[in-house]
Design an enzyme around this catalytic site. Structure first.
Site, PDB file in Angstrom:
ATOM      1  N   ASP A  22      17.181  10.208  41.860  1.00  0.00           N
ATOM      2  CA  ASP A  22      18.274  11.131  42.186  1.00  0.00           C
ATOM      3  C   ASP A  22      18.174  11.587  43.639  1.00  0.00           C
ATOM      4  O   ASP A  22      17.066  11.706  44.177  1.00  0.00           O
ATOM      5  CB  ASP A  22      18.183  12.337  41.238  1.00  0.00           C
ATOM      6  CG  ASP A  22      19.473  13.131  41.202  1.00  0.00           C
ATOM      7  OD1 ASP A  22      20.486  12.669  41.766  1.00  0.00           O
ATOM      8  OD2 ASP A  22      19.470  14.217  40.606  1.00  0.00           O
ATOM      9  N   HIS A  39      22.727   5.310  49.091  1.00  0.00           N
ATOM     10  CA  HIS A  39      22.399   4.313  48.061  1.00  0.00           C
ATOM     11  C   HIS A  39      21.665   3.119  48.682  1.00  0.00           C
ATOM     12  O   HIS A  39      20.739   2.572  48.086  1.00  0.00           O
ATOM     13  CB  HIS A  39      23.666   3.850  47.338  1.00  0.00           C
ATOM     14  CG  HIS A  39      24.316   4.934  46.522  1.00  0.00           C
ATOM     15  ND1 HIS A  39      23.607   5.775  45.699  1.00  0.00           N
ATOM     16  CD2 HIS A  39      25.621   5.319  46.405  1.00  0.00           C
ATOM     17  CE1 HIS A  39      24.440   6.618  45.099  1.00  0.00           C
ATOM     18  NE2 HIS A  39      25.658   6.371  45.520  1.00  0.00           N
ATOM     19  N   GLU A  69      27.230   7.533  32.165  1.00  0.00           N
ATOM     20  CA  GLU A  69      28.138   8.564  32.680  1.00  0.00           C
ATOM     21  C   GLU A  69      28.572   8.263  34.126  1.00  0.00           C
ATOM     22  O   GLU A  69      29.510   8.883  34.633  1.00  0.00           O
ATOM     23  CB  GLU A  69      27.470   9.952  32.644  1.00  0.00           C
ATOM     24  CG  GLU A  69      27.332  10.540  31.230  1.00  0.00           C
ATOM     25  CD  GLU A  69      26.272   9.837  30.391  1.00  0.00           C
ATOM     26  OE1 GLU A  69      25.233   9.446  30.950  1.00  0.00           O
ATOM     27  OE2 GLU A  69      26.509   9.654  29.175  1.00  0.00           O
ATOM     28  N   LEU A 133       3.890  -7.038  36.121  1.00  0.00           N
ATOM     29  CA  LEU A 133       4.639  -5.774  36.004  1.00  0.00           C
ATOM     30  C   LEU A 133       5.983  -6.088  35.354  1.00  0.00           C
ATOM     31  O   LEU A 133       6.639  -7.062  35.725  1.00  0.00           O
ATOM     32  CB  LEU A 133       4.893  -5.195  37.412  1.00  0.00           C
ATOM     33  CG  LEU A 133       5.879  -4.029  37.499  1.00  0.00           C
ATOM     34  CD1 LEU A 133       5.246  -2.738  36.959  1.00  0.00           C
ATOM     35  CD2 LEU A 133       6.343  -3.791  38.944  1.00  0.00           C
ATOM     36  N   ARG A 196      16.347  17.906  34.793  1.00  0.00           N
ATOM     37  CA  ARG A 196      17.067  17.501  33.582  1.00  0.00           C
ATOM     38  C   ARG A 196      16.695  16.077  33.252  1.00  0.00           C
ATOM     39  O   ARG A 196      16.327  15.309  34.135  1.00  0.00           O
ATOM     40  CB  ARG A 196      18.590  17.479  33.838  1.00  0.00           C
ATOM     41  CG  ARG A 196      19.280  18.772  34.030  1.00  0.00           C
ATOM     42  CD  ARG A 196      20.787  18.522  34.144  1.00  0.00           C
ATOM     43  NE  ARG A 196      21.139  17.783  35.356  1.00  0.00           N
ATOM     44  CZ  ARG A 196      21.296  18.322  36.546  1.00  0.00           C
ATOM     45  NH1 ARG A 196      21.143  19.619  36.715  1.00  0.00           N
ATOM     46  NH2 ARG A 196      21.618  17.588  37.591  1.00  0.00           N
TER      47      ARG A 196
HETATM   48  C1  FPP Z   1      21.490   9.139  42.187  1.00  0.00           C
HETATM   49  O1  FPP Z   1      21.822   9.689  43.423  1.00  0.00           O
HETATM   50  C2  FPP Z   1      21.438   7.693  42.269  1.00  0.00           C
HETATM   51  C3  FPP Z   1      22.242   6.836  41.564  1.00  0.00           C
HETATM   52  C4  FPP Z   1      23.291   7.278  40.648  1.00  0.00           C
HETATM   53  C5  FPP Z   1      22.151   5.400  41.736  1.00  0.00           C
HETATM   54  C6  FPP Z   1      20.776   4.836  41.925  1.00  0.00           C
HETATM   55  C7  FPP Z   1      20.972   3.505  42.506  1.00  0.00           C
HETATM   56  C8  FPP Z   1      20.239   2.934  43.470  1.00  0.00           C
HETATM   57  C9  FPP Z   1      19.011   3.524  44.029  1.00  0.00           C
HETATM   58  C10 FPP Z   1      20.644   1.635  44.053  1.00  0.00           C
HETATM   59  C11 FPP Z   1      20.788   0.471  43.113  1.00  0.00           C
HETATM   60  C12 FPP Z   1      19.588   0.207  42.294  1.00  0.00           C
HETATM   61  C13 FPP Z   1      18.931  -0.966  42.203  1.00  0.00           C
HETATM   62  C14 FPP Z   1      17.862  -1.125  41.180  1.00  0.00           C
HETATM   63  C15 FPP Z   1      19.216  -2.093  43.068  1.00  0.00           C
HETATM   64  P1  FPP Z   1      23.146  10.542  43.539  1.00  0.00           P
HETATM   65  O2  FPP Z   1      24.204   9.677  44.118  1.00  0.00           O
HETATM   66  O3  FPP Z   1      23.488  11.156  42.222  1.00  0.00           O
HETATM   67  O4  FPP Z   1      22.674  11.632  44.551  1.00  0.00           O
HETATM   68  P2  FPP Z   1      23.199  13.120  44.674  1.00  0.00           P
HETATM   69  O5  FPP Z   1      22.874  13.804  43.375  1.00  0.00           O
HETATM   70  O6  FPP Z   1      22.409  13.659  45.836  1.00  0.00           O
HETATM   71  O7  FPP Z   1      24.674  13.043  44.948  1.00  0.00           O
END
Ligand code: FPP
Length: 242
Positions: A22, A39, A69, A133, A196
């Site tokens: 997150d 991202h 979600e 792994l 959470r």
């Molecule tokens: C949460 O940050 C992150 C996500 C919903 C996406 C996680 C995805 C990646 C790290 C990239 C793709 C993954 C792989 C395995 C290639 P957020 O956008 O909710 O952050 P915020 O809460 O600060 O807005």
């Protein structure tokens, strides 16, 4: 039970670590960058963390990449995340395979584009013999959805007489979960200061140690994972006993 770290005296290494990655959006916002930039840096953190997990002797790493979600996000951001996932698989597969990483997908990817589903299935098949792994990527995953799918499967089996409803126990439920081939979850980490579970691994978290760190996901790295493992090594796990 987690393996003892050989000779280090630093406590056991968790066999299975899961991470709610997150904070990508906040990382980007702090730098006045678009969310996609967060991202993208998040994928760099994935790369570093996967390497570190192998080096630390962790058996399984489960990453929450797209929740059931997350479809509620703007279509452009969903498309960006899918694009990053495709690129990650395309660019990393050979290195993952060479490093003994077995790729698994948890969640219901039937809603994904056909070509992405094929790409993911081929990547899993290509690495299925690896043992160093297991990297489980959670995609369109929700803990409640996973339990609903498990319940539905058991109900269908009961209806045709394959199982006796009275014989349904925790073991039979676990055998239906997406994580059935993974070791029990030892450590669940969430980055970015939120506290959470957000529908992640609800069943599996029953006896997991929980660790909430303030680091935003793009800043998570080998040192952060090593610190989390060391924290786990100091926990006193009693599984309901004394
Ligand atoms: C949460 O940050 C992150 C996500 C919903 C996406 C996680 C995805 C990646 C790290 C990239 C793709 C993954 C792989 C395995 C290639 P957020 O956008 O909710 O952050 P915020 O809460 O600060 O807005």
């Amino acid at each position: 039970m987690p393996a003892e770290r050989p000779g280090s005296g630093a406590g056991p290494v968790p066999r299975h670590v899961a991470i709610i990655m997150d904070g990508n959006g906040r990382w980007a916002k702090k730098r006045h960058l678009p969310r996609i930039a967060g991202h993208r840096r998040g994928v760099e953190a994935v790369r570093a963390t996967v390497r570190a997990a192998g080096d630390l002797g962790i058996e399984a790493l489960t990453l929450y990449a797209f929740s059931s979600e997350n479809w509620r996000r703007p279509a452009a951001e969903v498309a960006d995340l899918m694009g990053l996932l495709r690129r990650y698989i395309r660019d990393e597969l050979e290195e993952l395979a060479g490093n003994g990483v077995k790729l698994k997908i948890i969640g219901d990817i039937s809603r994904f584009d056909d070509d992405l589903v094929t790409m993911l299935e081929q990547a899993c098949a290509r690495t299925s013999g690896n043992r160093q792994l297991t990297l489980a990527i959670a995609l369109n995953y929700g803990g409640q959805d996973e339990l609903v799918r498990a319940a539905r499967g058991l109900a269908l089996d009961a209806r045709v007489g394959r199982i006796d409803p009275a014989a349904i126990d925790a073991e039979l439920v676990e055998a239906r979960l997406d994580t059935r081939e993974l070791p029990p979850l030892d450590l669940l980490i969430r980055t970015s200061g939120e506290r959470r579970l957000s529908n992640f691994l609800l069943w599996q978290a029953a006896y997991a140690e929980l660790l909430f760190v303030d680091t935003l996901w793009p800043d998570f790295d080998q040192a952060a994972l090593a610190a989390a493992v060391a924290d786990f090594g100091r926990r006193d796990r009693r599984y309901g006993g004394l």
